[in-house]
Scaffold this active site. Structure first.
Site, mmCIF file in Angstrom:
data_model
loop_
_atom_site.group_PDB
_atom_site.id
_atom_site.type_symbol
_atom_site.label_atom_id
_atom_site.label_comp_id
_atom_site.label_asym_id
_atom_site.label_seq_id
_atom_site.Cartn_x
_atom_site.Cartn_y
_atom_site.Cartn_z
ATOM 1 C CB CYS A 10 -7.214 2.641 14.784
ATOM 2 S SG CYS A 10 -6.429 1.887 16.229
ATOM 3 C CG ASN B 279 -11.648 3.902 -9.752
ATOM 4 O OD1 ASN B 279 -11.746 2.685 -9.904
ATOM 5 N ND2 ASN B 279 -11.882 4.769 -10.711
ATOM 6 C CG ASP C 45 -7.524 6.353 -8.270
ATOM 7 O OD1 ASP C 45 -8.331 7.299 -8.184
ATOM 8 O OD2 ASP C 45 -7.574 5.505 -9.179
ATOM 9 C CG HIS D 238 -14.509 -0.786 -3.519
ATOM 10 N ND1 HIS D 238 -14.239 -1.394 -4.719
ATOM 11 C CD2 HIS D 238 -15.707 -1.302 -3.116
ATOM 12 C CE1 HIS D 238 -15.227 -2.234 -5.028
ATOM 13 N NE2 HIS D 238 -16.129 -2.190 -4.077
ATOM 14 N N GLY E 60 -16.270 3.092 -17.365
ATOM 15 C CA GLY E 60 -15.015 2.372 -17.120
ATOM 16 C C GLY E 60 -15.101 1.299 -16.056
ATOM 17 C CB CYS F 146 -9.611 3.088 18.872
ATOM 18 S SG CYS F 146 -8.865 4.251 17.705
ATOM 19 C CE1 TYR G 117 -4.301 -1.079 -0.421
ATOM 20 C CE2 TYR G 117 -3.332 -2.991 0.671
ATOM 21 C CZ TYR G 117 -4.346 -2.423 -0.081
ATOM 22 O OH TYR G 117 -5.396 -3.197 -0.513
#
Ligand SMILES: [Zn+2]
Length: 296
Positions: A153, A128, A130, A145, A236, A156, A89
């Site tokens: 976290c 997406n 991004d 998403h 798309g 918590c 990531y």
């Protein structure tokens, strides 16, 4: 609301239209409907980001090291090896610093602003993660998403926007995608940690992983937008990722025009009113530009 009955109706509609003629590709006819619509829902998927050079790490050639997204974007992968998943990531976050919104993102954002000035609305519901829609200027935006630039976290559950580069010192210079890269195995207490007072829990990317449910609040908002829209654009996306795959057929089932913009036909294409074929950055701007009937 997406209720089972509606889902069945939508599926039936897809089924009934299977033998019908192809959807229209008459741009002028689409533009007439577009010019009169008050509430536009825009569903977008990976195809929009692909034209900005954003990889999906899925399908043929879609690898980070020797893995694909479905190997790393899971709760199991994170609990087994949080260092590896954070390297993945971190790489994706840093990569986005080199990418820009394309003509499709910009056309959607410009259209939203123009329609708002006319008392009309446009909302983007995107798969997406991004944030290119946000960077292009979209304001009414539901990221179903999640986002590469949000953390949650594990202790918590606090969610926060996070644009730090690198996200933590230990990830500086890490995350290289080449298959022969040595794995780092960063100690868990050096991975991103929660800064809520007294917490210090391990952070994870606030994205929806394979096998996880969508955030019910965001899903509810999406359903509200889809229930009241009088035009829906599907841009798309292959329309095969659930529940997003159900959204557009659900709208089509209540008789609302749906226009698909894509490089290829999708399983839902024949249930839609319009289908426009080609790269989103090319076919979308002329479709969403100011109509003659709109005020200057
Ligand atoms: Zn915390």
């Amino acid at each position: 609301m997406i209720v089972p009955q509606l889902t069945c109706r939508a599926l039936l509609n897809v089924h009934l239209r299977k033998n019908m003629s192809r959807p229209s590709s008459d741009l002028a006819a689409f533009r007439e409907i577009f010019s009169k619509s008050k509430s536009v829902a825009v569903l977008t998927g990976a195809g929009v980001s692909a034209e900005s050079g954003v990889p999906t790490f899925r399908g043929e050639g879609g690898y980070w090291r020797k893995w694909q997204a479905q190997d790393l974007a899971t709760p199991e992968a994170f609990s087994r090896n949080p260092s590896r998943v954070w390297e993945f990531y971190h790489y994706r976050r840093e990569l986005m610093l080199t990418k820009e919104p394309n003509a499709a993102h910009l056309a959607i954002a410009e259209c939203e602003q123009r329609l708002a000035e006319q008392g009309r609305s446009l909302t983007v519901i995107t798969q997406n993660i991004d944030e290119l829609h946000r960077r292009a200027g979209s304001k009414n935006l539901l990221e179903i998403h999640g986002s590469l630039f949000k953390t949650r976290c594990m202790t918590c559950s606090h969610e926060a926007a996070n644009y730090q580069s690198p996200i933590c010192a230990a990830l500086q210079g890490k995350g290289a995608p080449d298959p022969d890269t040595d794995e780092e195995l960063i100690p868990v207490h050096h991975l991103p940690r929660c800064e809520q007072p007294g917490c210090d829990g391990l952070l994870r990317p606030a994205v929806v992983w394979f096998g996880e449910s969508l955030n019910s609040d965001v899903l509810q908002e999406a359903e509200t937008v889809l229930d009241k829209c009088d035009l829906c654009l599907v841009i798309g996306t292959s329309s095969v990722v659930y529940p997003a795959a159900m959204f557009a057929p659900q709208v089509a089932a209540r008789g609302v025009p749906v226009a698909e913009f894509n490089m290829e036909d999708t399983p839902a294409t024949r249930s839609f009113t319009f289908h426009f074929h080609g790269p989103c950055g090319t076919i979308l701007p002329p479709a969403l530009s100011r109509h003659l009937s709109e005020p200057k």
